[in-house]
Design a protein around this motif. Structure first.
Motif: not given
Ligand code: UDP
Ligand code: MG
Length: 322
Positions: A68-71, A17-38
């Motif tokens: 942006k990915f850390t482990g 599942v990780l290769p499927v969801t990791a890009p989704m999490f990244l898109d989400k984070l980038n969109s929140m950064i763009n919206k100035d939420l973080c």
């Protein structure tokens, strides 16, 4: 808004599942950064909970491809609750706020925007609550809903239909770190921390790939752990049961005496056996419950670490730089 957000995601055997969801999490984070939420320093933290497949390799590769990915890698499998706590404790000194979420994409990522808005409005804890459970099978839905009701009856206050999808400020995690117990049930512990909190509602989807690691037996385990870690009500129920049984026994004794003196003594073998079986069964259950608590005291007094961090992708990057 310059608040740094770390999204904490425990992963156990999630190579599918990780290769499927990791890009989704990244898109989400980038969109929140763009919206100035973080802030742009925000990160996605995967906690590898001693996976036996290639999960850690995938996480390492992701972190090399995008900063942006850390482990964080634990030395062995410690279970979802401990892995999540490891991630939160690691993140709390590095960011202002965290959101914990499962890695299988079941929880609606879009609810994060609202969580962050609530955080900016002054909430320290925001619970993600499932508004419907239509994607779950009838059995999963029934057992899960019974779980929350049973927990409440047993004296554990937890937010109904909230799993571990929640926002926590680093301040509230700092407060949580003062809870020293080894047997973790975060859903019951977080409300005890206090602070201003609220809930955000979302619909839960199906797993995007791979299989659930929470079969019925593990859920029962979590429930038992939650109840015996957070409440002594079962012991009180036992006491009440003792009084009721005592009362009933007293009445039976009066009846037996009455029968003896007023001549209706029929040798009641069946009733004797039935009463004995019933009473010894109840006694065994009560002993078992008390044993659970004794076992819990045993594991708490040992104070073993809840998790041990073996390595992180940050250390690895530093090593490479040197
Ligand atoms: N998980 C974990 N350690 C475990 C079991 C599960 O870190 O020992 C993680 C898993 O990778 C997932 C989350 O906990 O991100 C929830 O697990 P799962 O989706 O299997 O549970 P369900 O949603 O079916 O209740
Ligand atoms: Mg899941």
């Amino acid at each position: 808004m310059n608040k740094t957000l770390y999204i904490v995601i425990p992963c156990y055997n999630e190579e599918a599942v990780l290769p499927v969801t990791a890009p989704m999490f990244l898109d989400k984070l980038n969109s929140m950064i763009n919206k100035d939420l973080c802030s742009p320093q925000s990160r996605i933290v995967f906690v590898n909970d001693g996976s036996k497949d290639t999960t850690w390799d995938i996480i390492q590769k992701l972190s090399q491809e995008n900063e942006k990915f850390t482990g964080v890698c634990l030395t062995r499998n410690q279970g979802h609750q401990n892995a999540l706590l490891a991630g939160l404790m690691w993140a709390k000194d590095r960011c202002d706020v965290t959101i914990s979420i499962d890695c299988d994409g079941q929880d609606d990522m879009d609810a994060m925007d609202e969580m962050m808005k609530n955080y900016h409005d002054g909430c320290h804890i925001v619970y993600g609550v499932r508004s419907k459970r239509e994607s779950d099978t009838f059995f999963k839905r029934f057992t899960a809903e019974s779980f929350y009701k049973f927990m409440r009856f047993m004296g554990v206050e937890s937010v109904y239909n909230h799993a571990d999808y929640r926002l926590m400020s680093s301040q509230s995690i700092q407060a949580l770190s003062q809870f020293k117990e080894v047997n973790l049930y975060l859903r019951g512990m977080v409300p005890m921390v206090g602070y201003k909190s609220t809930a955000v509602y979302y619909e839960r989807n199906e797993r995007l790939a791979g299989e659930s690691h929470y079969p019925f037996s593990k859920m029962m385990n979590l429930a038992l752990n939650g109840i015996t870690s957070l409440s002594v009500k079962p012991l009180r129920y036992i006491t009440s049961l003792g009084f009721v049984m005592g009362g009933v026994s007293f009445c039976i004794m009066l009846y037996a005496l009455w029968s003896k003196f007023f001549g209706e003594t029929v040798t009641g073998w069946t009733s004797m056996v039935a009463a004995m079986c019933l009473i010894s069964g109840i006694q065994l259950i009560c002993l078992g419950i008390i044993g659970e608590y004794v076992g819990k005291i045993y594991s708490e007094t040992k104070e073993r670490p809840k998790y041990i961090i073996q390595e992180t992708t940050e250390d690895n990057k530093k090593d490479q730089a040197e």
